[in-house]
Every structure is written in structure tokens, then in C-alpha cells.
Design an enzyme around this catalytic site. Structure first.
Site, short mmCIF file in Angstrom:
data_model
loop_
_atom_site.label_atom_id
_atom_site.label_comp_id
_atom_site.label_asym_id
_atom_site.label_seq_id
_atom_site.Cartn_x
_atom_site.Cartn_y
_atom_site.Cartn_z
NE ARG A 11 16.08 10.28 24.98
CZ ARG A 11 17.10 11.13 25.05
NH1 ARG A 11 17.60 11.65 23.96
NH2 ARG A 11 17.61 11.46 26.23
NE ARG A 46 16.73 16.82 17.53
CZ ARG A 46 17.27 17.54 18.50
NH1 ARG A 46 17.58 16.96 19.66
NH2 ARG A 46 17.50 18.83 18.35
CD GLU A 77 19.92 18.68 26.88
OE1 GLU A 77 19.86 19.29 25.81
OE2 GLU A 77 20.43 17.54 27.00
CB SER A 121 21.86 22.13 24.68
OG SER A 121 23.25 21.94 24.67
NE ARG A 151 13.90 16.66 26.29
CZ ARG A 151 15.02 16.02 26.48
NH1 ARG A 151 15.89 16.46 27.38
NH2 ARG A 151 15.32 14.93 25.79
#
Length: 424
Positions: free
Chosen positions: A275, A260, A347, A350, A390
Site C-alpha cells: 500500500r 493515492r 488482492e 479488481s 503488488r
């Protein structure tokens, strides 16, 4: 993608759904475009019919030696031949405009999704575990470099938002991914897939990353894209297919790198592994019949939660409000893990039920049992089970020790062949 027929049937309900997303009404514009397109298509069909009739009449007029009528008919046919491509082009242009507009509109929230504009309006529905008492907890970038986390070497070769994992850190990272994959396949009923990491534009359109999120993706020089998540590859396994309902549900999982650009994340989470441009994730995808979507979301979320509970990582489940859901989602649960270094939940997964939104874009259908003729669009779901990087952060911060070491959770020890990570 939205069904224009449903918008025509109930434009008020469509606009109400958009309003819950914080978007302006669009039904009138869409319905007007659709009416113009259908009017042109009708005119084209009428012209085609008249051209065929006139062509037949020319022969009859010539057979009757009625040259004046034949000449008039030939002039009419010639005029229709010129007009028909114009009508076709006008209808196609309006159709393209309509499809482009529809493709840019997010899925409508399910009826029980709470109202709200952003993450502050999300609703906590579950909390598991009690955060450990850690004296002066540190964030992972402050102590993990001594354990094998190398940001400097990564930056030298690749730039910001990359990391190199060395030795025991790489082993723990590998153990996490392998444990997650085994748990999802052996305990939670998912079929392991090793999918492509490069996909065509059609695949990303099908799962709704294109056209809206092109800036957050990496594109190759031969017009392929690096996957931002294995959701793309796994969901597209059923594109342009008609399945028997008896074959459903299909449940897929994959451990892959994800890529990403984080185009919209400037200044956010610039330290550490939270991130990154490249990271690993165990993805979960379900393909189900239309009336099983809500139940499958609960099942998928519990499959993701089972990893956190096995690792004994405190977390909470959040039901996202309408304004905070992803583009393709009709209902979403976020799982947020406790990070003592940040003193807050972040988070880590999801899980989303997309209804038939993605299936329409992929032309993925199923034939209901007992219905020999009709088909329906499948419902698709996707979730993280879990994001490996994460989860590594959560393990490092929750199991950190005063001497700078990190205890390895019990379930990971057979995979990592380590009891603890020690500073160099």
C-alpha cells in the site's frame, strides 16, 4: 449517477438495492425533492406564458385606449418579472440539492451479486495453481532490501509509503510492467494509451472518485488532480460523446503511475510495497453496448488472470458481496494472489462492471444499430491487469530462495535480461 425517473417509477426496488449495500432508504426523500423541483419548473413555465400573454394584451388595450386595463396588465407583468427569477432560483436550489444527493449514492448491485456486509461474505468462484513449498518463507520487506528495495532513502525524501528501487530490482519492476502491457495489447486486444496523469474535477466526477473520495486524492494548486488510477483518464476518453454501436467495444490499456493518499489506511500494510502513495499499474478499461457488460466482465477478468498464470502465481477469483463492492460497481471480481510470506491471498486486481453509472455522469452514449434517432448510455468496465508493485511482491515472495536470491519467472527473462536477483 442514478436516473430520478427510474427511482420515481420503482422506489421500492431502488431502496431494496440500497439496503443490499447496507444503506438506508432514500427514495421518498429523492422523489419529494424531484416533485418540488418539477412543481416550481411548471410554475415558472406558467408564469412565462402568462407574462407573454399579458405583454401582448397591453398593446391591444392601449390600441383600444383602455388605459385602466393596460395599467393593470403592466402591473401584472412587473410582478411576474419579479417572481420568475425567484421561482428559477428556488428550482435551481432544489435541483442542486437533488443532484448532490444522487451523486453521493453508490451504484446498485446487480441481481446476482451475493448479499453480505464485508470481505468475509465474498464468494470464491475459482482457484488456480498450488502454492509452492517454501521452507520458512519470509515477507518481502525482510529480504528484498538486499536485492535493491530501498525504503529508507524514499522515506528521507518523501516520507512513509514510498520506495526506491535500485538496479536489478528496478529492472524487474520495469520488466513486469512492460510484459503486462505487451500481453494486454498483443494477446488480449486492448489498445495502448499514454494518457494524462493530471485531470480536472469533471473527469474524476465522471468516474465517481469525486465528490465522495476527495480525501484519498492528491490535488494540485491549479485545481487539477493526480490520477489514482488510469481508469479516470481512459474512461473519460468517451465523455460527452455519442458513439455508433458498430464502433463498440472499445478496449483501452495504459501503464501509468498512480497516486493515492491512502487516507483511510492508517495502520494497514505499513511495511513493504502493498500500500503505497505512488505505484504503477496496468489498467484495463472497456466501453461496450448495454447488453454486453456481463460478458465483457468475464473477458476482462480472464485477461487479468492470464498474467498471473503466465507468471505461475497461484491465485483465486472472488465475487464480491454487495457490501464490499466499490462505489461505482454493479458487479466486481477480485483476484487475490498467494503471498507465502503472509501465508494468505491478497488482492492484486479488481475488475468491475459499472453498468451505465459512470456513463450517466460523463454523458457518454451510443447510437444502437438500426435506430436512427434514439441513443443509450454505454456501459463501462475497469480492472487492473495488473498492479505492478503488488505483482512484484508476489514474484519476490513466491520465487524466493534459501540464499536470499529470487528466481525470475521465465516469461520475464527476455524483458529483464536477468535469470535471478542476487543479494548485494
Amino acid at each position: 449517477m442514478h436516473d430520478i425517473r427510474l427511482i420515481r417509477d420503482d422506489p421500492t426496488a431502488f431502496d431494496a438495492g440500497l439496503a443490499r449495500r447496507g444503506l438506508p432508504a432514500q427514495a421518498d426523500t429523492l422523489v419529494a425533492l424531484d416533485a418540488d423541483r418539477r412543481q416550481l419548473q411548471t410554475a415558472l413555465q406558467t408564469a412565462q406564458t402568462r407574462r407573454n400573454e399579458a405583454s401582448k394584451a397591453i398593446g391591444a388595450a392601449k390600441a383600444a385606449r383602455d388605459e385602466a386595463t393596460a395599467a393593470a396588465l403592466m402591473e401584472e407583468v412587473a410582478s411576474l418579472k419579479l417572481r420568475m427569477p425567484e421561482l428559477d432560483a428556488e428550482a435551481a436550489a432544489i435541483g442542486t440539492d437533488l443532484d448532490t444527493r444522487l451523486a453521493a449514492i453508490p451504484n446498485l448491485p446487480a441481481a446476482d451479486v451475493p448479499p453480505g456486509a464485508d470481505e468475509d461474505d465474498n464468494v470464491e468462484v475459482k482457484r488456480w495453481g498450488t502454492p509452492r513449498t517454501i521452507d520458512a518463507p519470509r515477507e518481502h520487506p525482510d529480504f528484498a532490501p538486499a536485492l535493491g528495495l530501498d525504503f529508507e532513502a524514499a522515506a528521507a525524501m518523501s516520507g512513509a509509503r514510498f520506495a526506491v528501487l535500485r538496479g536489478q530490482m528496478a529492472r524487474l519492476n520495469r520488466a513486469l510492467g512492460q510484459y503486462m502491457l505487451d500481453r494486454q495489447t498483443e494477446s488480449n486486444g486492448y489498445t495502448e494509451i499514454a494518457p494524462p496523469l493530471l485531470v480536472r474535477s469533471e473527469a474524476l466526477f465522471g468516474t465517481s472518485q469525486l465528490p465522495k473520495f476527495a480525501d484519498d486524492l492528491f490535488r494540485t494548486t491549479d485545481d487539477r488532480w493526480l490520477i489514482p488510477t488510469a481508469e479516470v483518464s481512459l474512461t473519460n476518453l468517451v465523455r460527452e460523446s455519442i458513439l455508433d454501436e458498430a464502433a463498440l467495444p472499445l478496449r483501452y490499456t495504459a501503464l501509468t503511475p498512480c497516486f493515492r493518499s491512502e487516507a483511510g489506511a492508517a495502520g494497514r500494510d505499513t511495511r513493504g510495497l502493498i500500500r503505497q502513495h505512488q505505484f504503477e499499474k496496468v489498467e484495463l478499461v472497456s466501453i461496450v453496448a448495454a447488453d454486453h457488460g456481463a460478458a465483457e466482465l468475464e473477458r476482462m477478468t480472464e485477461a487479468a488472470e492470464s498474467i498471473l498464470e503466465a507468471l505461475e502465481l497461484p491465485y483465486r477469483r472472488m465475487l464480491l458481496c454487495a457490501g464490499d463492492m466499490g462505489f461505482a460497481a454493479a458487479r466486481t471480481y477480485d483476484l487475490e494472489v498467494w503471498l507465502p510470506g503472509q501465508n494468505r491471498y491478497r488482492e492484486i486486481s479488481s475488475c468491475s462492471w459499472c453498468g451505465d453509472f459512470q456513463a450517466r455522469r460523463m454523458a457518454a452514449r451510443y447510437r444502437p444499430t438500426g435506430d436512427a434517432k434514439g441513443t443509450r448510455f454505454v456501459h463501462t468496465l475497469n480492472g487492473s491487469g495488473l498492479a505492478v508493485g503488488r505483482t512484484l511482491v508476489a514474484v519476490l515472495e513466491n520465487y524466493q530462495q534459501p540464499d536470499g536470491s529470487v528466481i525470475v519467472p521465465d516469461v520475464l527473462r527476455p524483458y529483464a535480461k536477468l535469470d535471478r536477483l542476487d543479494p548485494a
